[in-house]
Design a protein around this motif. Structure first.
Motif: not given
Lengths: 293, 236
Positions: B4-9, B48-55, B58-66, B75-76
């Protein structure tokens, strides 16, 4: 005695129709936390659709009913998509006003297209009256309405409690955010609730117009309001509550018409509602879950 | 590459900027904790990571998926579960039904049954109370249920938001033991906690959040001995 049984039977039948409509109100309230005041007018659209399918298209009754159910289902989902979905998260008063607006829109469209005169609705029930004894005859409409209502109630209860979609509806009603975290598509689930509620409204429309064989653009509004009262009476948000509230309301209304005064029957219905709400503000089966924190 | 890679959120509530450029990463198998005071933005980040809020950006990559443009219910399916703050169990459903809701994205009945038995083994209390309405459970039991429910989706990573909040000291210890077990069984953990001491004691790495920004990061072992951390978060 005979007349009492006959009044009671038609009261149960009227109550069944209220219950079917009330289910739409209560399910939508449960999941979207809004009062869909256009629900009554969906009944009217269902009635007209069936009426036109029979008279203008000369469809067989079963096909006309199917068309009515499909048209109402599509209408309910469309109303939700266009009018209510953009307001999710808006204040409840905005949603309420929109619902009233949709109600007037449907009524006025019907007035414009079909005219204001009431048309005679040919009953979709072909069952002959059941003669129990010389003085007691129960109409086919009454019998069919009671049977259809019972079957729908059982099916709906099983659907809500035993199927994946039904449980998802309960989960979304309780907590939209947590439901999303389970992987439930909240928008789709809400659409499904509108679809079911509107399909039931079509069935209620067919039964209502068969029992009181007339249809006009205002056919849906009074039964809609009565069914809303039934839903509040039973505890809004509660499915068994809507069923019980509808049945009681129909029986009380019919018996007061028969034995007290047909002019006062509505007043009596409202008075009973007021008393119930004073004694139990959540309605008969409405409950507050005592949650430990 | 990190799991999981969160960038400049950046995340805002209306005009108020809650998260101002947060970056962090979680590698497979790690226990990562985000610690920080009330209002630092921990819960906002998880939502924000699980999508309940929209950023906002910035980007949130989980196994390469945005994830930032993905609907939460999808996301589940990617293998991410979220135990929300305040537990949020479905009070009107039974314990069993709550657990089954957790497996909503799965279809194989036998496998779901298998997971259910595993959850019951890990939380015997839930099996005892499976027919009880979730709203009637104690806070600690509800926390167990919320964790069990999240595990029912067979997640690769589990996000936990303040799992020890409002629990008795006995339950707090139990909750942290369970998190250790979850991690040992191969699930990656991202833990948000106010109980910094406990969180640091089980985590591999930690990020310290202050008013919407990462103030400090490092190995949990080092941070637990850091003077500044001790003063600000460990009350020593």
């Amino acid at each position: 005695m005979n007349s009492f049984i006959s009044y009671l039977a038609s009261g149960i039948s009227l109550g069944g129709i209220y219950a079917l409509i009330a289910l739409g109100y209560t399910m939508v309230y449960g999941i979207a936390k809004m009062l869909n005041f256009a629900h009554g007018d969906v009944i009217m659209v269902g009635g007209y659709t069936i009426f036109l399918a029979i008279t203008s298209l000369s469809c067989p009754i079963w096909l006309s009913l199917l068309i009515g159910v499909l048209v109402c289902t599509a209408l309910g989902v469309t109303i939700e998509r266009i009018a209510y979905k953009p307001l999710r998260g808006a204040s409840s008063i905005s949603v309420l006003i929109t619902a009233i607006g949709v109600s007037y829109l449907l009524q006025n469209l019907a007035l414009n297209i079909l005219g204001s005169d009431a048309k005679t609705f040919k009953s979709v029930v072909t069952l002959k009256p059941i003669v129990i004894n010389e003085g007691l005859k129960i109409s086919g409409e009454t019998v069919v309405t009671i049977i259809v209502t019972v079957v729908i109630m059982i099916a709906l209860t099983l659907f809500i409690n035993k199927t994946k979609m039904g449980r998802a509806m309960q989960a979304v009603s309780e907590d939209k955010g947590a439901a999303q975290l389970m992987g439930i598509n909240v928008n789709f689930t809400i659409s499904m609730v509108f679809a079911i509620g509107s399909a039931l409204a079509a069935v209620a429309g067919a039964l209502l117009c068969s029992t009181y064989p007339q249809i006009s653009p205002y056919t849906g509004s009074m039964p809609g309001i009565k069914a809303f009262i039934a839903a509040v009476f039973g505890g809004i948000g509660s499915i068994p509550g809507a069923m019980l509230g509808g049945l009681l309301l129909g029986v009380i209304e019919n018996l007061s018409k028969a034995y007290i005064s047909s002019q006062l029957s509505d007043a009596i219905v409202f008075a009973v509602l007021i008393v119930v709400l004073i004694v139990k503000p959540t309605g008969l089966l409405g409950k507050k879950i005592n949650e430990k924190v | 590459m990190a799991m999981l890679e969160v960038k400049d959120l950046h995340v805002s509530y209306g005009m108020i900027q809650a998260i101002k450029g947060v970056s962090f990463e979680v590698n497979e198998g790690e226990v990562i904790t985000l610690i920080g005071a009330n209002g630092a933005g921990k819960t906002t980040i998880l939502h924000t990571v699980t999508g309940l809020l929209k950023p906002k950006s910035g980007s949130i990559l989980f196994e390469g998926k945005e994830l930032s443009t993905t609907a939460p219910h999808k996301i589940v399916k990617y293998g991410m579960a979220h135990v929300p703050e305040g537990r949020r169990v479905f009070a009107g459903l039974t314990v069993y039904e709550n657990l089954i809701m957790g497996a909503y994205t799965r279809n194989d009945k036998n496998e779901i049954e298998e997971s259910l038995n595993m959850i019951y083994k890990r939380f015997p209390r839930l099996e005892e109370r499976k027919k009880q309405l979730a709203g009637t459970l104690s806070g600690g039991e509800q926390q167990m249920l919320a964790m069990g429910r999240a595990l029912m989706s067979k997640p690769k990573i589990i996000l936990m938001d303040e799992p020890s909040m409002g629990l008795s000291p006995l339950f707090v210890t139990e909750v942290f033991d369970i998190i250790k077990q979850i991690s040992a069984s191969g699930t990656t953990v991202l833990l948000v906690e106010q109980n910094a001491k406990k969180a640091l004691s089980i985590a591999d790495r930690a990020y310290v959040l202050e008013t919407g920004k990462i103030a400090l990061t490092g190995n949990a072992k080092d941070l637990i001995n850091d003077d500044k951390i001790k003063k600000a978060y460990l009350g020593e």
